[in-house]
Design an enzyme around this catalytic site. Structure first.
Site, short mmCIF file in Angstrom:
data_model
loop_
_atom_site.label_atom_id
_atom_site.label_comp_id
_atom_site.label_asym_id
_atom_site.label_seq_id
_atom_site.Cartn_x
_atom_site.Cartn_y
_atom_site.Cartn_z
N ARG A 234 0.85 -1.19 0.00
CA ARG A 234 0.00 0.00 0.00
C ARG A 234 0.88 1.24 0.00
O ARG A 234 1.89 1.31 0.69
CB ARG A 234 -0.92 0.03 1.22
CG ARG A 234 -2.07 -0.96 1.18
CD ARG A 234 -3.12 -0.56 0.14
NE ARG A 234 -4.29 -1.43 0.15
CZ ARG A 234 -4.41 -2.52 -0.59
NH1 ARG A 234 -3.41 -2.89 -1.38
NH2 ARG A 234 -5.52 -3.24 -0.54
N GLU A 263 -4.45 6.87 -5.60
CA GLU A 263 -4.39 6.19 -6.91
C GLU A 263 -5.63 6.48 -7.74
O GLU A 263 -6.75 6.40 -7.22
CB GLU A 263 -4.21 4.69 -6.70
CG GLU A 263 -2.89 4.34 -6.06
CD GLU A 263 -2.75 2.86 -5.69
OE1 GLU A 263 -1.61 2.43 -5.46
OE2 GLU A 263 -3.77 2.16 -5.63
N HIS A 285 0.02 -0.36 -9.83
CA HIS A 285 -0.72 -1.24 -8.91
C HIS A 285 -1.18 -2.52 -9.63
O HIS A 285 -2.36 -2.88 -9.60
CB HIS A 285 -1.93 -0.51 -8.31
CG HIS A 285 -2.37 -1.10 -7.00
ND1 HIS A 285 -2.85 -0.35 -5.96
CD2 HIS A 285 -2.40 -2.39 -6.56
CE1 HIS A 285 -3.17 -1.13 -4.94
NE2 HIS A 285 -2.90 -2.38 -5.28
#
Length: 321
Positions: A234, A263, A285
């Site tokens: 994270r 994000e 990601h």
């Protein structure tokens, strides 16, 4: 009939099959959902599926029919779990699906940075090979993984798998004791020792109020061996401004990140500003997102929902049973 609403289906690749639950239901899929669309879309729903769409106390309190939030991910920080407990809403998540994909991506970042692949690729494209006048050239240092000290923050299944792969490379894995805690047993190396002696530090922890910004300037200044910093967990676990400052000051030798604090990141995000450096690799990601892992996730998601409806819930983070 169970009314099921998937709020952000586009967080799974389109080629990933999502099977229909084996009970009487209506399944409604939305590619993405804005905050002002939540109440309308979840009205009358008994089951909500979310990957990253936040479900706050304010929203949940207005959804009397909601019985289950099925998170299509392992991290559940998008859901107000305290509110769910008060309102009698169960929450389940996905577990174990990323046992291969995240560690493999972690080592892709480690290998790319440890062997300076980005820097060498840039040099080749710039014509430096031809200019060298010989079969190879040495504009950037290359380091083996064998013998390197691998500091692992997070001792769950992903951290354990990273340690196994590290051992196969001949590395020396160390699990960091939880920051600020001592006496956690022989599995752990003291937090300060991991910071001081690691050649590579990789993060595999959940994001909580205790872990947010666990790596910041005090930690970077304690890193005596100028390690690589790898984060496939994270973004909020690492202070991004401090990370770039540590790069500028030479306190760390590089950074491989698959996540950012928000994000998608804005253009002025510190990691976005640093992403053009040869010792920084930023991916969007996707460490979790091999086709194999996504299909496992989708199958487990439906298993969780079917098991809840049948009265035998699985992978509950909070259960109203």
């Amino acid at each position: 009939m169970q009314r099921i609403v998937f709020l952000d289906r586009a967080t799974l690749a389109p080629q990933i099959a999502l099977r229909e639950p084996r009970f009487d239901h209506q399944l409604i899929e939305h590619d993405r959902t804005a905050p002002d669309q939540l109440l309308k879309r979840l009205a009358g729903a008994s089951i909500a599926i979310t990957n990253k769409v936040p479900l706050t106390k304010e929203i949940l309190a207005q959804l009397p029919d909601l019985k289950l939030i099925a998170v299509a991910a392992t991290g559940t920080d998008c859901v107000d779990k305290a509110a769910c407990q008060q309102l009698g809403i169960s929450v389940c998540n996905i577990r174990g699906y990323a046992i291969n994909t995240v560690p493999e991506h972690t080592f892709a970042l480690i290998l790319a940075l440890r062997r300076n692949l980005v820097a060498y690729r840039n040099d080749v494209l710039a014509g430096e090979w031809q200019k060298s006048g010989q079969f190879c050239f040495f504009t950037h240092a290359i380091h083996d993984l064998a013998g390197a000290r691998l500091g692992i923050i997070g001792e769950g299944v992903l951290g354990q798998r990273v340690a196994e792969i590290g051992k196969a490379f001949g590395m020396l894995p160390m699990f960091a004791a939880h920051k600020g805690r001592e006496g956690l047993g022989p599995l752990y190396t003291p937090w300060d020792d991991v910071l001081a002696t690691s050649d590579i530090i990789t993060v595999h922890s959940p994001l909580t109020s205790q872990t947010r910004n666990m790596l910041a300037m005090p930690e970077f200044r304690a890193m005596k061996r100028k390690p690589l910093i790898i984060n496939t967990a994270r973004g909020g676990l690492v202070d991004e401004d401090a990370l770039v400052q540590a790069l500028d000051e030479g306190l760390i030798s590089g950074a491989g990140f698959d996540v950012t604090a928000s994000e998608p990141p804005t253009e002025d995000n510190p990691l976005m500003r640093a992403a053009g450096r040869p010792n920084v690799v930023l991916t969007p990601h996707v460490a979790w997102a091999s086709d194999e892992a996504q299909q496992c996730l989708a199958d487990q998601l439906m298993d969780n929902i079917e098991n809840f409806v049948s009265g035998a819930p699985t992978h509950l983070v909070h259960g109203a049973y």
